[in-house]
Scaffold this active site. Structure first.
Site, PDB file in Angstrom:
ATOM      1  N   TYR A 116       0.914  -1.314  -0.064  1.00 54.67           N
ATOM      2  CA  TYR A 116      -0.031  -0.097   0.083  1.00 54.67           C
ATOM      3  C   TYR A 116       0.993   1.373   0.035  1.00 54.67           C
ATOM      4  CZ  TYR A 116      -3.891  -3.062   1.488  1.00 54.67           C
ATOM      5  OH  TYR A 116      -5.133  -3.744   1.466  1.00 54.67           O
ATOM      6  N   PHE A 261     -13.342  -5.386   0.532  1.00 54.69           N
ATOM      7  CA  PHE A 261     -14.605  -4.969  -0.176  1.00 54.69           C
ATOM      8  C   PHE A 261     -15.694  -5.186   0.777  1.00 54.69           C
ATOM      9  CE2 PHE A 261     -12.949  -4.776  -4.705  1.00 54.69           C
ATOM     10  CZ  PHE A 261     -12.243  -3.780  -4.580  1.00 54.69           C
ATOM     11  N   PRO A 262     -15.772  -4.924   2.204  1.00 57.84           N
ATOM     12  CA  PRO A 262     -17.153  -5.185   2.692  1.00 57.84           C
ATOM     13  C   PRO A 262     -18.003  -4.422   2.508  1.00 57.84           C
ATOM     14  CG  PRO A 262     -15.274  -3.945   4.388  1.00 57.84           C
ATOM     15  CD  PRO A 262     -14.772  -4.579   2.902  1.00 57.84           C
ATOM     16  N   LEU A 263     -17.775  -3.151   2.090  1.00 62.93           N
ATOM     17  CA  LEU A 263     -18.919  -2.404   1.586  1.00 62.93           C
ATOM     18  C   LEU A 263     -18.809  -2.257   0.006  1.00 62.93           C
ATOM     19  CD1 LEU A 263     -18.114   0.632   3.925  1.00 62.93           C
ATOM     20  CD2 LEU A 263     -19.942  -1.024   4.140  1.00 62.93           C
ATOM     21  N   GLY A 264     -18.424  -3.195  -0.531  1.00 62.49           N
ATOM     22  CA  GLY A 264     -18.618  -3.437  -1.873  1.00 62.49           C
ATOM     23  C   GLY A 264     -17.957  -2.351  -2.816  1.00 62.49           C
ATOM     24  N   THR A 267     -20.312   0.415  -3.175  1.00 61.17           N
ATOM     25  CA  THR A 267     -21.515   0.187  -4.068  1.00 61.17           C
ATOM     26  C   THR A 267     -22.701   0.012  -2.747  1.00 61.17           C
ATOM     27  OG1 THR A 267     -20.705  -0.931  -5.588  1.00 61.17           O
ATOM     28  CG2 THR A 267     -22.859  -1.507  -5.066  1.00 61.17           C
ATOM     29  N   PRO A 283     -32.985  -3.923  -5.705  1.00 56.29           N
ATOM     30  CA  PRO A 283     -33.534  -4.728  -4.635  1.00 56.29           C
ATOM     31  C   PRO A 283     -32.430  -4.611  -3.449  1.00 56.29           C
ATOM     32  CG  PRO A 283     -33.684  -6.085  -6.369  1.00 56.29           C
ATOM     33  CD  PRO A 283     -32.909  -4.838  -7.033  1.00 56.29           C
TER      34      PRO A 283
END
Length: 353
Positions: A116, A261-264, A267, A283
Protein backbone atom coordinates in the site's frame (compact mmCIF):
# COMPACT_ATOMS: atom_id res chain seq x y z
CA UNK A 1 -6.87 -5.87 -3.59
CA UNK A 2 -8.51 -5.02 -0.27
CA UNK A 3 -9.42 -1.37 -0.41
CA UNK A 4 -12.06 -1.40 2.27
CA UNK A 5 -13.26 2.13 1.86
CA UNK A 6 -16.59 3.84 1.83
CA UNK A 7 -17.26 7.09 -0.02
CA UNK A 8 -15.30 9.75 1.83
CA UNK A 9 -15.99 13.43 1.98
CA UNK A 10 -13.91 15.57 -0.32
CA UNK A 11 -12.25 17.22 2.65
CA UNK A 12 -11.75 15.76 6.12
CA UNK A 13 -11.67 17.93 9.26
CA UNK A 14 -8.41 17.89 11.11
CA UNK A 15 -8.20 15.83 14.28
CA UNK A 16 -6.61 16.84 17.55
CA UNK A 17 -5.45 14.79 20.50
CA UNK A 18 -2.73 12.27 21.22
CA UNK A 19 -2.86 8.51 20.87
CA UNK A 20 -3.79 6.78 24.09
CA UNK A 21 -5.54 9.75 25.72
CA UNK A 22 -8.95 8.09 25.62
CA UNK A 23 -10.43 4.78 24.52
CA UNK A 24 -14.10 4.47 23.62
CA UNK A 25 -14.86 0.83 22.81
CA UNK A 26 -17.60 0.37 20.24
CA UNK A 27 -19.45 -2.25 22.32
CA UNK A 28 -22.02 -4.15 20.28
CA UNK A 29 -25.56 -4.14 21.47
CA UNK A 30 -29.11 -3.13 20.55
CA UNK A 31 -29.71 0.28 19.05
CA UNK A 32 -32.17 2.73 20.49
CA UNK A 33 -33.84 3.26 17.11
CA UNK A 34 -37.60 3.57 17.07
CA UNK A 35 -39.34 0.33 16.26
CA UNK A 36 -36.52 -1.88 17.52
CA UNK A 37 -37.97 -4.92 19.25
CA UNK A 38 -36.70 -7.72 21.43
CA UNK A 39 -36.00 -9.69 18.29
CA UNK A 40 -33.10 -7.34 17.63
CA UNK A 41 -31.38 -8.35 20.83
CA UNK A 42 -31.86 -11.99 19.90
CA UNK A 43 -30.25 -11.62 16.49
CA UNK A 44 -26.72 -12.96 16.68
CA UNK A 45 -23.76 -14.39 14.89
CA UNK A 46 -24.20 -17.59 12.93
CA UNK A 47 -22.87 -20.70 14.64
CA UNK A 48 -21.03 -23.33 12.61
CA UNK A 49 -24.22 -25.25 11.96
CA UNK A 50 -25.93 -22.21 10.49
CA UNK A 51 -28.11 -21.18 13.45
CA UNK A 52 -27.76 -17.67 14.87
CA UNK A 53 -26.69 -17.33 18.47
CA UNK A 54 -28.74 -15.19 20.81
CA UNK A 55 -27.50 -11.93 22.29
CA UNK A 56 -26.44 -9.88 19.29
CA UNK A 57 -23.31 -10.03 17.15
CA UNK A 58 -20.36 -11.31 19.16
CA UNK A 59 -17.89 -8.45 19.63
CA UNK A 60 -14.64 -10.41 19.95
CA UNK A 61 -12.62 -13.08 18.15
CA UNK A 62 -9.60 -15.04 19.37
CA UNK A 63 -7.11 -14.95 16.50
CA UNK A 64 -4.96 -18.04 16.20
CA UNK A 65 -6.11 -19.15 19.61
CA UNK A 66 -3.96 -16.50 21.34
CA UNK A 67 -4.97 -12.92 20.44
CA UNK A 68 -8.37 -11.59 21.49
CA UNK A 69 -9.45 -8.75 19.20
CA UNK A 70 -12.54 -6.73 18.41
CA UNK A 71 -14.17 -8.02 15.26
CA UNK A 72 -14.58 -4.59 13.66
CA UNK A 73 -11.12 -3.36 12.75
CA UNK A 74 -9.53 -0.69 10.57
CA UNK A 75 -7.98 -1.17 7.13
CA UNK A 76 -5.30 1.19 5.86
CA UNK A 77 -6.07 0.98 2.14
CA UNK A 78 -7.90 4.29 2.46
CA UNK A 79 -4.73 6.06 3.62
CA UNK A 80 -2.97 5.72 0.25
CA UNK A 81 -3.65 7.37 -3.07
CA UNK A 82 -5.49 6.24 -6.20
CA UNK A 83 -4.31 2.88 -7.47
CA UNK A 84 -2.85 2.25 -4.00
CA UNK A 85 0.02 4.51 -4.97
CA UNK A 86 1.54 7.22 -2.80
CA UNK A 87 -0.12 8.84 0.21
CA UNK A 88 -3.76 9.87 0.18
CA UNK A 89 -3.18 13.10 2.08
CA UNK A 90 -0.42 15.59 1.35
CA UNK A 91 -0.27 16.26 5.08
CA UNK A 92 0.54 12.94 6.81
CA UNK A 93 -0.73 14.35 10.11
CA UNK A 94 -4.27 13.68 8.91
CA UNK A 95 -3.60 9.97 8.42
CA UNK A 96 -1.68 9.73 11.68
CA UNK A 97 -4.57 11.32 13.56
CA UNK A 98 -7.05 8.95 11.92
CA UNK A 99 -5.08 5.88 12.98
CA UNK A 100 -4.85 7.18 16.54
CA UNK A 101 -8.55 7.97 16.54
CA UNK A 102 -9.36 4.40 15.48
CA UNK A 103 -7.39 2.95 18.39
CA UNK A 104 -8.77 5.52 20.83
CA UNK A 105 -12.27 4.43 19.77
CA UNK A 106 -11.57 0.82 20.64
CA UNK A 107 -10.17 -0.74 17.44
CA UNK A 108 -7.72 -3.53 18.26
CA UNK A 109 -7.00 -4.81 14.73
CA UNK A 110 -5.12 -2.69 12.18
CA UNK A 111 -4.92 -4.30 8.74
CA UNK A 112 -2.22 -3.05 6.38
CA UNK A 113 0.13 -4.28 3.62
CA UNK A 114 3.67 -3.59 2.47
CA UNK A 115 2.48 -2.71 -1.05
CA UNK A 116 0.00 0.00 0.00
CA UNK A 117 1.89 3.00 -1.26
CA UNK A 118 4.11 0.94 -1.47
CA UNK A 119 5.53 1.17 2.07
CA UNK A 120 3.42 4.23 2.87
CA UNK A 121 0.70 2.55 4.96
CA UNK A 122 3.08 0.52 7.11
CA UNK A 123 5.19 3.60 7.81
CA UNK A 124 2.09 5.57 8.80
CA UNK A 125 1.01 2.80 11.18
CA UNK A 126 4.37 2.87 12.93
CA UNK A 127 4.53 6.66 13.09
CA UNK A 128 1.02 6.88 14.53
CA UNK A 129 0.90 3.95 16.93
CA UNK A 130 4.41 2.83 17.91
CA UNK A 131 5.09 1.91 20.65
CA UNK A 132 2.02 -0.25 20.18
CA UNK A 133 -0.37 -0.40 23.14
CA UNK A 134 -1.09 -3.73 24.78
CA UNK A 135 -3.81 -5.63 22.96
CA UNK A 136 -3.36 -3.92 19.59
CA UNK A 137 -2.86 -6.43 16.77
CA UNK A 138 -1.06 -5.35 13.59
CA UNK A 139 -1.71 -7.42 10.48
CA UNK A 140 0.25 -6.89 7.29
CA UNK A 141 0.73 -8.66 3.99
CA UNK A 142 3.57 -9.59 1.66
CA UNK A 143 4.07 -11.48 -1.56
CA UNK A 144 3.23 -8.75 -4.08
CA UNK A 145 5.56 -6.24 -5.77
CA UNK A 146 4.33 -2.89 -7.10
CA UNK A 147 5.71 -1.01 -10.10
CA UNK A 148 2.98 1.59 -10.53
CA UNK A 149 -0.62 2.56 -9.68
CA UNK A 150 -2.91 -0.47 -9.89
CA UNK A 151 0.00 -2.62 -11.06
CA UNK A 152 0.62 -5.80 -9.05
CA UNK A 153 3.20 -8.56 -9.51
CA UNK A 154 2.95 -11.74 -7.45
CA UNK A 155 6.31 -12.69 -5.93
CA UNK A 156 6.12 -15.82 -3.80
CA UNK A 157 9.62 -17.23 -3.95
CA UNK A 158 10.90 -17.96 -0.42
CA UNK A 159 13.78 -15.51 -0.67
CA UNK A 160 11.35 -12.76 -1.72
CA UNK A 161 8.99 -13.52 1.15
CA UNK A 162 11.80 -13.48 3.69
CA UNK A 163 13.07 -10.14 2.40
CA UNK A 164 9.56 -8.65 2.36
CA UNK A 165 8.89 -9.77 5.93
CA UNK A 166 12.17 -8.28 7.15
CA UNK A 167 11.34 -5.00 5.42
CA UNK A 168 7.89 -4.92 7.03
CA UNK A 169 9.43 -5.56 10.45
CA UNK A 170 11.70 -2.53 9.95
CA UNK A 171 8.90 -0.26 8.74
CA UNK A 172 6.55 -1.34 11.51
CA UNK A 173 9.35 -1.02 14.12
CA UNK A 174 8.63 -4.37 15.66
CA UNK A 175 10.40 -7.67 16.26
CA UNK A 176 7.29 -9.77 15.58
CA UNK A 177 4.38 -9.24 13.21
CA UNK A 178 1.16 -10.38 14.87
CA UNK A 179 -0.46 -11.58 11.62
CA UNK A 180 1.47 -11.92 8.36
CA UNK A 181 -0.72 -12.75 5.37
CA UNK A 182 0.43 -13.99 1.99
CA UNK A 183 -1.19 -11.45 -0.30
CA UNK A 184 -1.47 -13.87 -3.20
CA UNK A 185 -0.38 -17.45 -3.80
CA UNK A 186 2.25 -17.47 -6.53
CA UNK A 187 1.12 -19.94 -9.21
CA UNK A 188 4.75 -20.44 -10.28
CA UNK A 189 5.97 -21.49 -6.83
CA UNK A 190 4.78 -24.64 -5.02
CA UNK A 191 2.47 -23.82 -2.14
CA UNK A 192 4.67 -25.88 0.17
CA UNK A 193 7.64 -23.61 -0.57
CA UNK A 194 5.69 -20.42 0.01
CA UNK A 195 4.11 -21.58 3.24
CA UNK A 196 7.35 -23.24 4.29
CA UNK A 197 9.05 -19.86 4.17
CA UNK A 198 6.34 -18.38 6.38
CA UNK A 199 6.60 -21.26 8.84
CA UNK A 200 10.36 -20.67 9.04
CA UNK A 201 9.71 -16.98 9.76
CA UNK A 202 7.19 -18.01 12.40
CA UNK A 203 9.67 -20.38 14.02
CA UNK A 204 12.25 -17.58 14.01
CA UNK A 205 9.84 -15.40 15.98
CA UNK A 206 9.30 -12.89 13.17
CA UNK A 207 5.66 -13.90 12.60
CA UNK A 208 3.16 -14.79 15.30
CA UNK A 209 0.35 -16.00 13.02
CA UNK A 210 0.06 -16.82 9.29
CA UNK A 211 -2.78 -15.83 6.97
CA UNK A 212 -3.73 -16.13 3.30
CA UNK A 213 -5.40 -13.67 0.92
CA UNK A 214 -7.70 -14.54 -1.99
CA UNK A 215 -7.84 -18.32 -1.90
CA UNK A 216 -10.55 -20.90 -2.51
CA UNK A 217 -11.77 -23.57 -0.12
CA UNK A 218 -9.65 -26.34 -1.66
CA UNK A 219 -6.52 -24.19 -1.38
CA UNK A 220 -7.32 -23.38 2.23
CA UNK A 221 -7.78 -27.05 3.08
CA UNK A 222 -4.47 -27.88 1.42
CA UNK A 223 -2.70 -24.97 3.10
CA UNK A 224 -3.90 -26.12 6.51
CA UNK A 225 -2.00 -29.36 5.97
CA UNK A 226 1.20 -27.37 5.45
CA UNK A 227 0.99 -24.58 8.02
CA UNK A 228 -1.14 -23.28 10.90
CA UNK A 229 -3.45 -20.83 9.11
CA UNK A 230 -4.99 -18.24 11.42
CA UNK A 231 -6.79 -16.08 8.86
CA UNK A 232 -8.17 -15.72 5.37
CA UNK A 233 -8.75 -12.42 3.60
CA UNK A 234 -11.15 -12.76 0.66
CA UNK A 235 -13.69 -10.52 -1.06
CA UNK A 236 -17.04 -10.85 0.68
CA UNK A 237 -20.02 -8.65 1.48
CA UNK A 238 -23.81 -8.73 1.69
CA UNK A 239 -24.06 -8.74 -2.10
CA UNK A 240 -21.05 -10.92 -3.01
CA UNK A 241 -21.04 -14.38 -1.37
CA UNK A 242 -18.82 -16.20 -3.85
CA UNK A 243 -16.58 -17.29 -0.98
CA UNK A 244 -19.32 -18.70 1.25
CA UNK A 245 -17.67 -22.13 1.16
CA UNK A 246 -14.43 -20.56 2.39
CA UNK A 247 -16.33 -18.84 5.20
CA UNK A 248 -17.96 -22.12 6.20
CA UNK A 249 -14.55 -23.79 6.38
CA UNK A 250 -13.26 -20.90 8.48
CA UNK A 251 -16.17 -21.33 10.88
CA UNK A 252 -15.50 -25.04 11.28
CA UNK A 253 -11.79 -24.54 11.92
CA UNK A 254 -11.81 -21.37 14.02
CA UNK A 255 -10.09 -19.39 11.27
CA UNK A 256 -10.64 -15.63 11.02
CA UNK A 257 -12.17 -14.38 7.77
CA UNK A 258 -11.29 -10.74 7.02
CA UNK A 259 -13.64 -9.68 4.19
CA UNK A 260 -12.22 -7.18 1.75
CA UNK A 261 -14.59 -4.86 -0.07
CA UNK A 262 -16.98 -5.22 2.91
CA UNK A 263 -18.83 -2.21 1.50
CA UNK A 264 -18.66 -3.39 -2.09
CA UNK A 265 -16.01 -0.79 -3.03
CA UNK A 266 -18.61 1.88 -2.24
CA UNK A 267 -21.58 0.16 -3.88
CA UNK A 268 -23.25 -0.56 -0.52
CA UNK A 269 -22.82 2.92 0.93
CA UNK A 270 -25.53 4.47 -1.23
CA UNK A 271 -23.06 6.94 -2.77
CA UNK A 272 -20.86 4.84 -5.04
CA UNK A 273 -19.87 7.52 -7.53
CA UNK A 274 -16.44 8.19 -6.04
CA UNK A 275 -15.43 4.54 -5.72
CA UNK A 276 -17.20 2.46 -8.32
CA UNK A 277 -19.01 2.98 -11.60
CA UNK A 278 -22.18 1.03 -10.79
CA UNK A 279 -24.73 1.50 -8.01
CA UNK A 280 -26.15 -1.40 -6.08
CA UNK A 281 -28.99 -3.28 -7.81
CA UNK A 282 -32.39 -1.87 -6.91
CA UNK A 283 -33.48 -4.76 -4.62
CA UNK A 284 -30.25 -4.46 -2.65
CA UNK A 285 -30.44 -0.68 -2.40
CA UNK A 286 -34.11 -0.82 -1.39
CA UNK A 287 -33.51 -3.42 1.33
CA UNK A 288 -30.51 -1.57 2.75
CA UNK A 289 -32.33 1.77 2.67
CA UNK A 290 -35.43 0.39 4.38
CA UNK A 291 -33.47 -1.32 7.15
CA UNK A 292 -31.19 1.69 7.58
CA UNK A 293 -34.20 3.96 8.06
CA UNK A 294 -35.57 1.66 10.77
CA UNK A 295 -32.32 2.00 12.72
CA UNK A 296 -31.55 5.63 12.00
CA UNK A 297 -28.41 4.37 10.26
CA UNK A 298 -26.70 4.56 6.88
CA UNK A 299 -26.76 1.78 4.31
CA UNK A 300 -23.04 1.27 4.83
CA UNK A 301 -23.59 0.72 8.53
CA UNK A 302 -26.25 -1.90 7.80
CA UNK A 303 -23.89 -3.69 5.39
CA UNK A 304 -21.24 -3.83 8.12
CA UNK A 305 -23.74 -4.87 10.79
CA UNK A 306 -24.88 -7.73 8.56
CA UNK A 307 -21.32 -9.04 8.36
CA UNK A 308 -20.99 -8.97 12.14
CA UNK A 309 -24.28 -10.85 12.53
CA UNK A 310 -23.84 -13.27 9.63
CA UNK A 311 -20.88 -15.20 11.01
CA UNK A 312 -18.73 -15.04 14.15
CA UNK A 313 -15.71 -15.71 11.92
CA UNK A 314 -16.12 -12.47 9.95
CA UNK A 315 -13.81 -9.61 10.97
CA UNK A 316 -14.47 -6.64 8.65
CA UNK A 317 -11.77 -3.98 8.50
CA UNK A 318 -13.35 -1.07 6.59
CA UNK A 319 -10.95 1.70 5.75
CA UNK A 320 -11.42 5.39 5.16
CA UNK A 321 -9.53 8.65 4.99
CA UNK A 322 -12.28 10.52 6.84
CA UNK A 323 -12.75 10.75 10.63
CA UNK A 324 -16.50 11.10 10.16
CA UNK A 325 -16.69 7.88 8.17
CA UNK A 326 -14.45 6.14 10.68
CA UNK A 327 -16.92 7.00 13.43
CA UNK A 328 -19.80 5.93 11.19
CA UNK A 329 -18.20 2.57 10.47
CA UNK A 330 -17.45 1.84 14.13
CA UNK A 331 -20.99 2.74 15.14
CA UNK A 332 -22.18 -0.17 12.99
CA UNK A 333 -21.01 -2.45 15.79
CA UNK A 334 -23.86 -1.17 17.96
CA UNK A 335 -26.62 -2.09 15.52
CA UNK A 336 -28.65 -5.18 16.39
CA UNK A 337 -30.49 -6.46 13.34
CA UNK A 338 -33.74 -8.38 13.77
CA UNK A 339 -34.20 -11.89 12.45
CA UNK A 340 -36.57 -10.55 9.80
CA UNK A 341 -33.98 -8.00 8.68
CA UNK A 342 -31.25 -10.62 8.61
CA UNK A 343 -33.44 -12.90 6.53
CA UNK A 344 -34.08 -10.12 4.04
CA UNK A 345 -30.36 -9.33 3.74
CA UNK A 346 -29.37 -13.01 3.62
CA UNK A 347 -31.54 -13.44 0.53
CA UNK A 348 -29.74 -10.70 -1.41
CA UNK A 349 -26.35 -12.34 -1.91
CA UNK A 350 -25.08 -14.46 -4.76
CA UNK A 351 -22.99 -17.57 -4.11
CA UNK A 352 -20.57 -19.16 -6.51
CA UNK A 353 -22.00 -21.83 -8.79
Amino acid sequence: MDAQTNSDAAADPELAGEHGVRREPYATGPTAAAGQTGAGAAAGARAAGGARAAGGARPDFVLGGTLTIRRLGFGTGGLVGPGYWGPRHTDPARSLALLRRAVDRGVTLIDTADNYGPDVAEELVARALHPYPAGLVIATKGGVVRTGPDVWHVAGRPEHLRAMCDASLRRLRTDTIDLYQLHRLDPDVPMAEQLGALVELQQAGKIRHIGLDSIDAAELARARELAPIASVQNRYNVLDRACEDVLELCERTGTAFLPWFPLGHGTLTGAPGTRTSAPAPAPVADALTTIAAAHGATTGQIALAWLLHHSPALLPTPGTGSPDHLDENLAAGRIALTEAELGLLDALGTRAG
